[in-house]
Design a protein around this motif. Structure first.
Motif, PDB file in Angstrom:
ATOM      1  N   GLU A  54       0.840  -1.195   0.000  1.00 42.40           N
ATOM      2  CA  GLU A  54       0.000   0.000   0.000  1.00 42.40           C
ATOM      3  C   GLU A  54       0.883   1.256   0.000  1.00 42.40           C
ATOM      4  N   GLU A  55       0.373   2.358  -0.571  1.00 42.41           N
ATOM      5  CA  GLU A  55       1.108   3.627  -0.655  1.00 42.41           C
ATOM      6  C   GLU A  55       2.492   3.412  -1.277  1.00 42.41           C
ATOM      7  N   ALA A  56       2.484   2.753  -2.413  1.00 42.82           N
ATOM      8  CA  ALA A  56       3.747   2.335  -3.050  1.00 42.82           C
ATOM      9  C   ALA A  56       4.620   3.508  -3.465  1.00 42.82           C
ATOM     10  N   GLN A  57       4.020   4.681  -3.671  1.00 44.70           N
ATOM     11  CA  GLN A  57       4.812   5.830  -4.117  1.00 44.70           C
ATOM     12  C   GLN A  57       5.862   6.244  -3.085  1.00 44.70           C
ATOM     13  N   TYR A  58       5.678   5.832  -1.824  1.00 45.11           N
ATOM     14  CA  TYR A  58       6.642   6.189  -0.790  1.00 45.11           C
ATOM     15  C   TYR A  58       7.848   5.245  -0.767  1.00 45.11           C
ATOM     16  N   VAL A  59       7.646   3.976  -1.098  1.00 46.09           N
ATOM     17  CA  VAL A  59       8.724   2.990  -0.930  1.00 46.09           C
ATOM     18  C   VAL A  59       9.400   2.575  -2.228  1.00 46.09           C
ATOM     19  N   ILE A  60       8.696   2.703  -3.366  1.00 45.47           N
ATOM     20  CA  ILE A  60       9.342   2.393  -4.649  1.00 45.47           C
ATOM     21  C   ILE A  60       9.073   3.518  -5.654  1.00 45.47           C
ATOM     22  N   PRO A  61       9.541   4.717  -5.351  1.00 45.24           N
ATOM     23  CA  PRO A  61       9.311   5.837  -6.274  1.00 45.24           C
ATOM     24  C   PRO A  61      10.286   5.775  -7.453  1.00 45.24           C
ATOM     25  N   GLU A  62       9.935   6.497  -8.482  1.00 50.98           N
ATOM     26  CA  GLU A  62      10.891   6.707  -9.561  1.00 50.98           C
ATOM     27  C   GLU A  62      12.072   7.497  -9.002  1.00 50.98           C
ATOM     28  N   ARG A  63      13.262   7.187  -9.430  1.00 51.76           N
ATOM     29  CA  ARG A  63      14.432   7.906  -8.913  1.00 51.76           C
ATOM     30  C   ARG A  63      14.290   9.406  -9.159  1.00 51.76           C
ATOM     31  N   GLY A  64      14.542  10.174  -8.101  1.00 50.43           N
ATOM     32  CA  GLY A  64      14.399  11.617  -8.180  1.00 50.43           C
ATOM     33  C   GLY A  64      13.022  12.114  -7.788  1.00 50.43           C
ATOM     34  N   PHE A  65      12.089  11.185  -7.487  1.00 51.65           N
ATOM     35  CA  PHE A  65      10.737  11.572  -7.116  1.00 51.65           C
ATOM     36  C   PHE A  65      10.378  11.114  -5.705  1.00 51.65           C
ATOM     37  N   SER A  66      11.373  10.912  -4.858  1.00 47.11           N
ATOM     38  CA  SER A  66      11.108  10.464  -3.491  1.00 47.11           C
ATOM     39  C   SER A  66      10.285  11.513  -2.748  1.00 47.11           C
ATOM     40  N   ILE A  67       9.281  11.063  -2.014  1.00 46.52           N
ATOM     41  CA  ILE A  67       8.404  11.970  -1.283  1.00 46.52           C
ATOM     42  C   ILE A  67       8.943  12.222   0.118  1.00 46.52           C
ATOM     43  N   VAL A  68       9.358  11.151   0.806  1.00 45.24           N
ATOM     44  CA  VAL A  68       9.980  11.282   2.124  1.00 45.24           C
ATOM     45  C   VAL A  68      11.221  10.396   2.157  1.00 45.24           C
ATOM     46  N   GLY A  69      12.293  10.916   2.733  1.00 49.49           N
ATOM     47  CA  GLY A  69      13.513  10.119   2.861  1.00 49.49           C
ATOM     48  C   GLY A  69      14.077   9.680   1.524  1.00 49.49           C
TER      49      GLY A  69
END
Length: 218
Positions: free
Chosen positions: A84-99
């Motif tokens: 769940e909420e995959a955008q936080y743990v496997i983002p596209e490189r350069g698009f990290s939301i937190v950390g």
């Protein structure tokens, strides 16, 4: 001697990755848990320290992946992991939301598991509200897609471009609440179809509604 805060953070991050935490409690094995229970939920919502969340998810994924590979000859292990909420743990490189999920290793562990573990009966369901931020290498490997209403052009493009169903982008912003388009191997129809999802209960992280919470505050 003065040390840059960024350097201190990097050192702490590397120590967390390399040195296991010491404690008096008994560690649970995720493999033991999923073998004993048909459904296992790992709830990280009460811990706001995202670096600890990243490390926990990485360890879970690696333990499951290694075990799936080790049971390939016996053929007695199969599992579906929902992220769940995959955008936080496997983002596209350069698009990290937190950390930095890549610095902690969680993103790479997930990408490798999604790429390789399917052959060992370890499948993944990736859930996100912002597909534009999720790693394109992950989206492009999805063999079944369920897409609800998307009004952001970048999110529409991410779905249509990396699933090779370009015409679907014009339908995504027109969907109503609880309606979705589904296509891929998980559907018996060889083209995108519109479905209505029956809602039993809406997800909630709080134990009460905002109205009830305000009443308790008075």
């Amino acid at each position: 001697m003065r040390v840059r805060p960024s350097l201190v953070g990097e050192i702490e991050s590397r120590l967390k990755r390399e040195i296991p935490k010491l404690g008096n409690g008994k560690e649970l094995s995720i493999v033991d848990e999923v073998r004993k229970n048909p459904i296992v939920i790992v709830d990280l919502s009460s811990d706001r320290r995202y670096e600890d969340q990243f490390l926990a998810i990485r360890n879970i994924v690696e333990e499951l992946s290694n075990y799936a590979v080790s049971r390939r000859r016996e053929g007695d292990f199969a599992l579906i992991v929902v992220v769940e909420e995959a955008q936080y743990v496997i983002p596209e490189r350069g698009f990290s939301i937190v950390g930095d999920p890549y610095d902690s290793g969680v993103a790479q562990s997930l990408i490798e598991a999604i790429s390789q573990a399917g052959g060992y009966n370890l499948g993944f369901v990736i859930v996100t509200q912002r597909p534009a931020y999720v790693s394109k290498s992950v989206i492009s490997q999805a063999n079944t897609v369920v897409a609800f209403r998307l009004r952001n052009g970048n999110d529409q493009e991410a779905i249509s471009k990396y699933t090779e169903v370009e015409e679907v982008s014009s339908y995504l912003p027109t969907l109503s609440d609880h309606e979705a388009l589904i296509w891929g191997m998980g559907s018996c129809v060889p083209f995108p179809v519109q479905v209505e999802v029956e809602v039993v209960a809406l997800p909630s992280k709080s134990s009460s509604s905002p109205e009830r919470a305000w009443e308790k505050m008075l």
